[in-house]
Design a protein around this motif. Structure first.
Motif: not given
Length: 429
Positions: A116-121, A147-151
């Protein structure tokens, strides 16, 4: 430093992580509030000091000590600022696993706060990550991970980001514990360049082009003249039938439904201007070659021969088990109708679905903007046809032409007379 939890470097037996790997990463085991915990040190991006710790409890809960907002990616301090390839995992244990399986020589880091915090990191440390020729996202094989991959993948220049996946296991640690470490390596070195959903490389289409599915998912019209022009009814296409009022559009689609049923197809019918009983009588009447819906003779007064003929007509069409009717009269919401069509396609196996007619679908809307309503409805219907692969046969009305002469009197028709919007013509096959 006084607030940080101390511990000792030791192998993680259950996870099959060696003491050597834990020493390289500074991953320790200690005590916190009387419980044995695992300790992951997070360094600042410069790699000069520890700024936070993630304390992991036996039940997999964790707390953060220190200031995680000052930290880099987990393990970032271990590697040079540029290189050929870096792997990014969703958790610390996965990072240790991937590192160990590559002799602790190839760069790997983990995001600090999971999917859930991957994109921001990654956004925060994007400049550092862009120093690598290839960035491989090795997130968990679950809904959140995908979902995180796509983000995250679109953060990188096209072709730079690759996706590592394993079909059998959720993550690298799980595969390693199961003795399938080779799958982890294969996933990394066989990672595919990220491509968003819907983008297809033409070199992947040969199998589809040489398949017989396209031929099998079609059937002829019951009229030779139409077959000469249109060749066949084809699944995955939207066929719109239009004419003036009272010319016989509903009669035509009933003939089509009857034809499809007699050649063994499964058909769905949403006849919004008539009852299911009227539709059933119409189909039976085609088999018997008589306007059954106009015959008001009570069942008790029919001859035995007539009863038997109707029974046979019923079993050949309505009672065949291959006909599904929508029991509704009048206008209906677009989304509700789309759900019925999707159910007919996916739940009932209908390859051919008839919708009679479009105007009544949007007639109950409150905004009064028929043109816009038809645009929205057509776009959603066309998308649903593509999604489900059905052949949708739709009836649409024409506006009355200028002058005293109507279509029923032989007035010429044109696409410009389609009711409400030109999207009907544009989106129909």
């Amino acid at each position: 430093m006084a607030d940080f939890v101390s511990g000792a470097v030791t192998a993680l037996g259950k996870r099959k992580i060696s003491e050597e790997t834990c020493r390289k990463w500074g991953y320790k085991v200690g005590e916190f509030n009387g419980q044995t915990v695992q300790i992951a040190d997070y360094w600042n991006p410069e790699g000069t000091e520890i700024v936070a710790q993630k304390i992991r409890f036996p039940n997999k809960d964790f707390i953060v000590v220190g200031k995680m907002k000052l930290a880099g990616l987990y393990g970032q301090q271990l590697w040079r600022d540029k290189g050929r390839m870096i792997v990014i995992t969703e958790g610390e244990i996965d990072a240790l696993t991937v590192s160990q399986l590559q002799d602790n020589k190839w760069p790997v880091v983990s995001v600090p706060n999971g999917a859930h915090g991957a994109k921001k990191a990654l956004q925060k440390h994007l400049q550092w990550l862009l120093g690598f020729d290839e960035v491989i996202l090795f997130f968990d094989n679950d809904e959140e991970g995908r979902k995180a991959v796509d983000e995250c993948a679109p953060l990188f220049p096209p072709g730079r980001c690759k996706i590592a996946r394993m079909a059998e296991f959720k993550d690298a640690s799980e595969a390693h514990q199961a003795g399938k470490s080779k799958l982890v390596i294969d996933a990394i070195w066989g990672a595919k360049v990220y491509r968003p959903d819907g983008v297809v490389n033409g070199n992947e289409l040969w199998e589809a082009l040489t398949s017989d599915d396209e031929i099998l998912d079609s059937c002829p019209y019951p009229w030779d003249g139409l077959n000469r022009i249109l060749l066949a009814l084809r699944c995955g296409e939207l066929v719109t039938i239009t004419a003036g009022s009272g010319v016989g559009k509903s009669a035509v689609v009933r003939e089509l439904a009857h034809h499809l049923l007699t050649i063994g197809e499964t058909v769905g019918m949403l006849m919004l201007e008539e009852s299911t009983k009227r539709t059933a009588k119409g189909l039976m009447g085609i088999t018997m070659n008589k306007p059954l819906h106009l015959d008001m003779t009570p069942w008790s007064e029919l001859s035995e021969e007539e009863r038997q003929a109707r029974k046979e007509a019923y079993e050949a069409t309505v009672g065949s088990g291959r006909l599904y009717l929508y029991d509704h009269f009048g206008s209906t919401e677009v989304e509700n109708l789309l759900n019925r069509i999707r159910y007919l396609a996916k739940g009932c196996g209908c390859k051919y679905i008839i919708l009679d007619h479009l105007s009544i679908v949007v007639s109950g809307l409150d905004d009064g903007d028929e043109r816009r309503a038809i645009d929205v409805a057509m776009t959603k219907i066309r998308t649903l046809v593509q999604e489900t692969g059905v052949c949708l046969i739709m009836v649409s009305h024409l506006r009355r032409p200028n002058g005293d002469k109507g279509h029923e009197q032989g007035a010429e028709t044109s696409l410009a007379q389609l009711r409400g919007s030109h999207s009907i013509a544009q989106l129909s096959d």
